[in-house]
Write an enzyme that holds these catalytic residues in place. Structure first.
Site, PDB file in Angstrom:
ATOM      1  N   HIS A  18      34.304  44.804  41.180  1.00  0.00           N
ATOM      2  CA  HIS A  18      32.958  44.498  41.366  1.00  0.00           C
ATOM      3  C   HIS A  18      32.720  43.685  42.856  1.00  0.00           C
ATOM      4  O   HIS A  18      33.048  42.449  42.682  1.00  0.00           O
ATOM      5  CB  HIS A  18      32.197  43.788  40.316  1.00  0.00           C
ATOM      6  CG  HIS A  18      30.942  43.426  40.610  1.00  0.00           C
ATOM      7  ND1 HIS A  18      29.766  43.083  39.542  1.00  0.00           N
ATOM      8  CD2 HIS A  18      29.854  43.215  41.609  1.00  0.00           C
ATOM      9  CE1 HIS A  18      28.510  42.979  39.933  1.00  0.00           C
ATOM     10  NE2 HIS A  18      28.748  43.027  41.204  1.00  0.00           N
ATOM     11  N   HIS A  20      30.923  43.835  46.654  1.00  0.00           N
ATOM     12  CA  HIS A  20      30.000  44.459  47.392  1.00  0.00           C
ATOM     13  C   HIS A  20      30.681  44.539  48.722  1.00  0.00           C
ATOM     14  O   HIS A  20      30.706  43.300  49.241  1.00  0.00           O
ATOM     15  CB  HIS A  20      28.505  44.017  47.431  1.00  0.00           C
ATOM     16  CG  HIS A  20      27.850  44.057  46.234  1.00  0.00           C
ATOM     17  ND1 HIS A  20      26.987  45.169  46.043  1.00  0.00           N
ATOM     18  CD2 HIS A  20      28.076  43.311  45.006  1.00  0.00           C
ATOM     19  CE1 HIS A  20      26.555  44.699  44.555  1.00  0.00           C
ATOM     20  NE2 HIS A  20      27.118  44.051  44.066  1.00  0.00           N
ATOM     21  N   HIS A 198      24.288  47.776  37.590  1.00  0.00           N
ATOM     22  CA  HIS A 198      24.188  46.201  37.459  1.00  0.00           C
ATOM     23  C   HIS A 198      22.963  46.131  36.497  1.00  0.00           C
ATOM     24  O   HIS A 198      22.172  46.834  36.540  1.00  0.00           O
ATOM     25  CB  HIS A 198      23.569  45.546  38.670  1.00  0.00           C
ATOM     26  CG  HIS A 198      24.388  45.144  39.457  1.00  0.00           C
ATOM     27  ND1 HIS A 198      25.342  46.167  40.252  1.00  0.00           N
ATOM     28  CD2 HIS A 198      24.902  43.905  40.452  1.00  0.00           C
ATOM     29  CE1 HIS A 198      26.326  45.588  41.102  1.00  0.00           C
ATOM     30  NE2 HIS A 198      25.909  44.338  41.403  1.00  0.00           N
ATOM     31  N   GLU A 201      22.190  40.915  34.504  1.00  0.00           N
ATOM     32  CA  GLU A 201      22.561  39.520  35.647  1.00  0.00           C
ATOM     33  C   GLU A 201      21.311  38.756  35.322  1.00  0.00           C
ATOM     34  O   GLU A 201      21.494  37.687  34.835  1.00  0.00           O
ATOM     35  CB  GLU A 201      22.638  40.317  36.883  1.00  0.00           C
ATOM     36  CG  GLU A 201      23.052  39.044  37.878  1.00  0.00           C
ATOM     37  CD  GLU A 201      23.164  39.521  39.396  1.00  0.00           C
ATOM     38  OE1 GLU A 201      22.689  40.693  39.362  1.00  0.00           O
ATOM     39  OE2 GLU A 201      23.707  39.049  40.164  1.00  0.00           O
ATOM     40  N   ASP A 279      31.997  39.769  43.497  1.00  0.00           N
ATOM     41  CA  ASP A 279      30.686  40.156  43.802  1.00  0.00           C
ATOM     42  C   ASP A 279      30.378  40.223  45.307  1.00  0.00           C
ATOM     43  O   ASP A 279      30.707  41.247  45.885  1.00  0.00           O
ATOM     44  CB  ASP A 279      29.771  39.232  43.123  1.00  0.00           C
ATOM     45  CG  ASP A 279      28.300  39.770  42.785  1.00  0.00           C
ATOM     46  OD1 ASP A 279      28.198  40.863  43.198  1.00  0.00           O
ATOM     47  OD2 ASP A 279      27.586  39.131  42.391  1.00  0.00           O
ATOM     48  N   ASP A 280      30.243  38.970  45.821  1.00  0.00           N
ATOM     49  CA  ASP A 280      29.814  38.913  47.486  1.00  0.00           C
ATOM     50  C   ASP A 280      30.466  37.591  47.812  1.00  0.00           C
ATOM     51  O   ASP A 280      29.869  36.673  47.918  1.00  0.00           O
ATOM     52  CB  ASP A 280      28.303  38.661  47.588  1.00  0.00           C
ATOM     53  CG  ASP A 280      27.647  39.807  47.083  1.00  0.00           C
ATOM     54  OD1 ASP A 280      27.313  40.839  47.564  1.00  0.00           O
ATOM     55  OD2 ASP A 280      26.959  39.756  46.080  1.00  0.00           O
TER      56      ASP A 280
END
Ligand code: ADE
Ligand code: ZN
Length: 337
Positions: A18, A20, A198, A201, A279-280
């Site tokens: 996961h 991005h 997703h 969340e 994630d980011d």
């Protein structure tokens, strides 16, 4: 967390499922690319941009994330961004990575689909040659846009299908339930693509149910709100459905107030196949090992948790079965030293 456990967790073989890729754009690279491409930014410098990374919820983050991605114009830009991420992943002992990308963020600005995918795919192929990292690309549909737009994006992806292992669903969750994309996901399933989304969340457990039952996904991204619904938690555990959990993201986006409140240990205790991911990373304060360290420290997790998480990361991946078995054997060897 003692040094021995830290070394064990940081050094263990792991998969990241996961990430991005647009969320790996560090502020310095955003400014370098803005200069290279003559793109104007609304922040005067790197420091001012970093200062803006104080989020109140998912949407407040997404607004800045899409602005940051506006500096990406050429295939070389996508290559450079992806290579920078892969260097970090390699340093964190990531052996396999399944990378999300958001083509609509770029094609909506006139960037050709081929520039996006060929840049990202080229870097991943070179990381395979250089370090033996394996992986694949997961094309995400932006859920705040229409299903028609998703279908048009899928059409653009058709000549590139051999470079894509699956599709996902991201962006603003509230008000955009998985079932909005029923037909698009059905079409992707017919094409033989893996499916993830997703869900849970910020959105309610109902979104996790519909991702499973309507979209028929094979993994849930985030999914941390599942524990609000005992029947759902039981379903996830008994079916072996994996969750790609992102602890630092959840704190930055206020899903949990602080890292000590995170439910990762409870998910594992409930028998749910949770994994740890970044994630980011450029926006949330760290790459995958930073996520492991933060959550192990705050929740007092141990060696057994580490082994479970390493195993879960490969088990939940879309790598071929023989490769999965080889990676699980590497995990076993690492923990038998
Ligand atoms: N796009 C990038 N990061 C995301 C996240 N955490 N949730 C939804 N969409 C995203
Ligand atoms: Zn995400």
């Amino acid at each position: 967390m003692d040094q021995q456990l830290r070394d064990l967790v940081c050094g263990m073989p792991k998969a990241e499922l996961h990430i991005h890729i647009e969320g790996s754009l560090e502020p310095e690279l955003i400014f370098d690319l803005a200069r290279r491409n003559g793109v104007a930014l609304s922040w005067p410098d790197v420091e001012a941009l970093r200062q803006a990374y104080s989020f109140t919820d998912l949407q407040s983050f997404l607004d800045i994330y899409y602005a940051g991605a506006s500096v990406l114009l050429t295939q070389q830009d996508f290559y450079d961004m992806t290579w920078a991420y892969l260097e970090r992943a390699h340093a964190d002992n990531v052996h396999h990575v399944e990378i999300f990308f958001d083509p609509q963020t770029h094609t909506g600005r006139g960037v050709p689909f081929a520039a996006v995918i060929d840049g990202i795919h080229g870097a991943l192929a070179d990381a395979g040659t250089r370090w033996g990292i394996s992986g694949g690309l997961i094309m995400c549909f932006l859920r705040h846009l229409s299903e028609e737009d998703a279908m048009a994006t899928l059409q653009q992806a058709l000549p590139h299908l051999e470079k894509i292992i699956g599709v996902g669903l991201d962006s603003s969750e509230h008000g955009h339930p998985p079932e909005k994309f029923t037909a698009a996901f059905a079409r992707c399933r017919e094409l033989g693509l893996h499916l993830v989304a997703h869900a849970g969340e910020e959105g309610p457990p109902a979104y996790i149910w519909s991702a499973l039952d309507v979209l028929q996904v094979e993994r849930i991204d985030h999914g941390v709100r599942c524990l609000e619904d005992p029947a759902l938690a039981e379903r996830l555990a008994s079916s072996g459905m994996a969750l790609t959990v992102c602890p630092l993201s959840n704190v930055k986006l206020r899903v949990f107030n602080e890292i000590g409140d995170h439910n990762l240990a409870q998910l594992l205790d409930a028998g749910i196949a949770a994994t740890v991911n970044s994630d980011d990373p450029a926006y949330f304060g760290g790459y995958i090992n930073d996520n492991f360290i933060a959550v192990f420290k705050a929740l007092g997790m141990d060696r057994e948790h580490a082994k479970t998480l390493a195993r879960n990361s490969f088990n939940a991946s879309f790598m071929p079965e023989h490769q999965k078995q080889a990676k699980l054997a590497e995990v076993e060897a690492w923990f038998s030293r």
